[in-house]
Design an enzyme around this catalytic site. Structure first.
Site, PDB file in Angstrom:
ATOM      1  NE  ARG A 221      -4.390  -1.688   0.192  1.00 45.66           N
ATOM      2  CZ  ARG A 221      -4.537  -2.660  -0.809  1.00 45.66           C
ATOM      3  NH1 ARG A 221      -3.513  -2.919  -1.561  1.00 45.66           N
ATOM      4  NH2 ARG A 221      -5.432  -3.325  -0.716  1.00 45.66           N
ATOM      5  CG  HIS A 269      -3.331  -1.307  -6.959  1.00 44.87           C
ATOM      6  ND1 HIS A 269      -3.074  -0.437  -5.239  1.00 44.87           N
ATOM      7  CD2 HIS A 269      -2.765  -2.543  -6.454  1.00 44.87           C
ATOM      8  CE1 HIS A 269      -3.472  -1.159  -4.424  1.00 44.87           C
ATOM      9  NE2 HIS A 269      -3.659  -1.943  -5.146  1.00 44.87           N
TER      10      HIS A 269
HETATM   11  N1  LIG Z   1      -0.536  -4.477  -5.234  1.00 46.29           N
HETATM   12  C1  LIG Z   1      -1.702  -5.100  -4.895  1.00 46.29           C
HETATM   13  O1  LIG Z   1      -2.025  -5.506  -6.607  1.00 46.29           O
HETATM   14  C2  LIG Z   1      -1.945  -6.092  -3.924  1.00 46.29           C
HETATM   15  C3  LIG Z   1      -3.103  -6.464  -4.342  1.00 46.29           C
HETATM   16  C4  LIG Z   1      -3.028  -8.036  -3.337  1.00 46.29           C
HETATM   17  C5  LIG Z   1      -2.183  -7.710  -2.247  1.00 46.29           C
HETATM   18  N2  LIG Z   1      -1.858  -6.440  -1.447  1.00 46.29           N
HETATM   19  C6  LIG Z   1      -1.213  -6.490  -0.310  1.00 46.29           C
HETATM   20  O2  LIG Z   1      -0.759  -6.944   0.097  1.00 46.29           O
HETATM   21  C7  LIG Z   1      -0.705  -6.963   1.300  1.00 46.29           C
HETATM   22  C8  LIG Z   1      -0.867  -8.705   1.846  1.00 46.29           C
HETATM   23  O3  LIG Z   1      -1.500  -9.681   1.720  1.00 46.29           O
HETATM   24  P1  LIG Z   1      -1.548 -10.884   2.414  1.00 46.29           P
HETATM   25  O4  LIG Z   1      -2.601 -11.965   1.716  1.00 46.29           O
HETATM   26  O5  LIG Z   1      -0.178 -11.853   1.807  1.00 46.29           O
HETATM   27  O6  LIG Z   1      -1.509 -11.097   3.757  1.00 46.29           O
HETATM   28  P2  LIG Z   1      -1.510 -11.353   4.913  1.00 46.29           P
HETATM   29  O7  LIG Z   1      -1.713 -13.071   4.396  1.00 46.29           O
HETATM   30  O8  LIG Z   1      -2.430 -11.087   6.255  1.00 46.29           O
HETATM   31  O9  LIG Z   1      -0.126 -11.452   5.444  1.00 46.29           O
HETATM   32  C9  LIG Z   1       0.100 -10.428   5.560  1.00 46.29           C
HETATM   33  C10 LIG Z   1       1.524 -10.779   6.482  1.00 46.29           C
HETATM   34  O10 LIG Z   1       2.869  -9.176   6.976  1.00 46.29           O
HETATM   35  C11 LIG Z   1       2.643  -9.312   8.666  1.00 46.29           C
HETATM   36  N3  LIG Z   1       2.382  -8.108   9.052  1.00 46.29           N
HETATM   37  C12 LIG Z   1       1.043  -7.877   9.398  1.00 46.29           C
HETATM   38  N4  LIG Z   1       1.042  -6.702  10.343  1.00 46.29           N
HETATM   39  C13 LIG Z   1       2.623  -6.974  10.314  1.00 46.29           C
HETATM   40  C14 LIG Z   1       3.617  -5.803  11.411  1.00 46.29           C
HETATM   41  N5  LIG Z   1       3.299  -4.832  12.466  1.00 46.29           N
HETATM   42  N6  LIG Z   1       4.453  -6.720  11.470  1.00 46.29           N
HETATM   43  C15 LIG Z   1       5.432  -7.815  11.596  1.00 46.29           C
HETATM   44  N7  LIG Z   1       4.212  -7.932   9.841  1.00 46.29           N
HETATM   45  C16 LIG Z   1       3.113  -7.542   9.646  1.00 46.29           C
HETATM   46  C17 LIG Z   1       1.428 -10.353   9.502  1.00 46.29           C
HETATM   47  O11 LIG Z   1       1.766 -11.005   9.946  1.00 46.29           O
HETATM   48  P3  LIG Z   1       1.857 -12.516  11.008  1.00 46.29           P
HETATM   49  O12 LIG Z   1       2.056 -13.857   9.857  1.00 46.29           O
HETATM   50  O13 LIG Z   1       2.929 -12.909  11.478  1.00 46.29           O
HETATM   51  O14 LIG Z   1       0.334 -12.541  10.971  1.00 46.29           O
HETATM   52  C18 LIG Z   1       1.688 -11.689   7.649  1.00 46.29           C
HETATM   53  O15 LIG Z   1       3.153 -11.981   7.044  1.00 46.29           O
HETATM   54  C19 LIG Z   1      -2.326  -6.607   1.599  1.00 46.29           C
HETATM   55  O16 LIG Z   1      -2.481  -6.329   2.600  1.00 46.29           O
HETATM   56  C20 LIG Z   1      -2.670  -5.840   0.368  1.00 46.29           C
HETATM   57  O17 LIG Z   1      -2.346  -4.338   1.141  1.00 46.29           O
HETATM   58  C21 LIG Z   1      -1.385  -5.420  -3.218  1.00 46.29           C
END
Ligand SMILES: NC(=O)c1ccc[n+]([C@@H]2O[C@H](COP(=O)([O-])OP(=O)(O)OC[C@H]3O[C@@H](n4cnc5c(N)ncnc54)[C@H](OP(=O)(O)O)[C@@H]3O)[C@@H](O)[C@H]2O)c1
Length: 306
Positions: A221, A269
């Site tokens: 983001r 994006h």
């Molecule tokens: N650009 C694009 O087109 C696009 C598309 C899809 C998603 N995204 C972004 O990608 C993000 C991640 O997606 P995802 O499906 O992989 O999410 P996810 O499965 O919820 O994974 C999030 C990861 O971030 C870690 N995390 C969260 N808060 C943290 C903190 N304060 N300090 C350290 N680590 C932290 C979590 O740790 P834990 O494992 O320990 O909980 C987890 O490993 C989404 O939230 C979205 O914003 C972007």
């Protein structure tokens, strides 16, 4: 079961049609102001009025992996928010990040610039063992990216909230280990959700801890990056550049300084786009599971994220 479908995106009709085809025994209707309240909804960029008129909402499926924009709205904390998990996005993200990391490692941007000037100028190969790639966020997308980069034999590090063990990835966890994670990283990839804890996390203080000449890939983001700090660190030569797919303001304004920066690659994006067929199938299968009183994954705990 009656499900309300509410999307402010322009292509909502085709989504509704596909959901109805996947859930033929469920009544799904497009939400209109004044419609009867429901207990289950499927949403994308919903309006505040929708929530104001949903006192019975118990489960809400969000047509995105990130939930940050949803939580800008006011709604009861008892509502179970269910996000998309992978649904075809992880492989797209792996492609995008590998392209950015390899482009940096192989100097492909420089060769493209050489070619435009008619220059034939091979350069010495870099030492792969020195190109440490650090992935912030080891969730669904971060782990898929790590798996893909592992295939190219880059030394990998990952950082998450909770401690993890992932083959081929040196894992760090929590604020206490952030400094150790950043030290010596050549390419930093951000795949964290946007929360109060991660807003502005990519700033002068953190980015300065990367190896001199390091490169940033932000695919999470835009609000996680302090944009002026990135420009300053590139100008000072500490960072060599960045690939950015997400921005604080989207679409990126025409007058934004990033557009004119040769060391910043910009995409609108698109690193991992929500795919309709995969998303509809995933949500339909979770709705069937709920109807059978079975547990489902992907429920986002608001307290944990914000
Ligand atoms: N650009 C694009 O087109 C696009 C598309 C899809 C998603 N995204 C972004 O990608 C993000 C991640 O997606 P995802 O499906 O992989 O999410 P996810 O499965 O919820 O994974 C999030 C990861 O971030 C870690 N995390 C969260 N808060 C943290 C903190 N304060 N300090 C350290 N680590 C932290 C979590 O740790 P834990 O494992 O320990 O909980 C987890 O490993 C989404 O939230 C979205 O914003 C972007």
């Amino acid at each position: 079961m009656h499900i309300s479908f509410h999307s402010t995106d322009t292509d909502h009709a085709i989504w509704l049609q596909d959901f109805q085809a996947a859930l033929p025994t469920v009544q799904i209707s497009t939400w209109q102001p004044g419609a009867a309240p429901v207990s289950c909804a499927i949403v994308r960029n919903p309006t505040q009025q929708f929530f104001d008129e949903q006192p019975q909402l118990a489960t809400m499926f969000n047509l995105a992996a990130g939930v940050d924009s949803l939580f800008k709205r006011q709604f009861r904390s008892s509502v179970n928010v269910v996000r998309l998990e992978d649904s075809g996005m992880a492989v797209q993200m792996a492609e995008y990040v590998c392209h950015a990391v390899i482009g940096h490692f192989r100097g492909l941007g420089q060769y493209q610039s050489d070619a435009r000037q008619g220059l034939w100028q091979p350069r010495a190969p870099k030492d792969r063992s020195q190109c440490v790639v650090g992935i912030m966020g080891l969730g669904v997308l971060g782990q898929r990216v790590a798996k893909a980069l592992h295939g190219f034999e880059f030394p990998l590090r990952g950082w998450s909230r909770s401690a993890k063990q992932i083959q081929g990835v040196a894992c760090f966890a929590g604020d206490a280990q952030l400094g150790d994670f950043l030290q010596g990283v050549q390419v930093l990839v951000c795949l964290l959700p946007l929360t109060d804890a991660t807003r502005g996390l990519l700033n002068r203080h953190t980015l300065s801890q990367l190896k001199p000449g390091a490169y940033l890939v932000n695919v999470a983001r835009g609000a996680q990056l302090v944009e002026d700090d990135l420009i300053a660190l590139i100008d000072q030569g500490h960072l060599s550049g960045a690939t950015l797919d997400v921005f604080d303001t989207e679409p990126l304004p025409a007058a934004h300084p990033f557009w004119s920066r040769p060391h910043i690659s910009i995409t609108p994006h698109i690193s991992a786009i929500t795919l309709r067929a995969e998303s509809v199938a995933q949500i339909a299968s979770k709705i069937h599971a709920l109807a059978r009183n079975e547990p489902i994954t992907g429920i986002v705990n608001n307290q944990m994220h914000y």
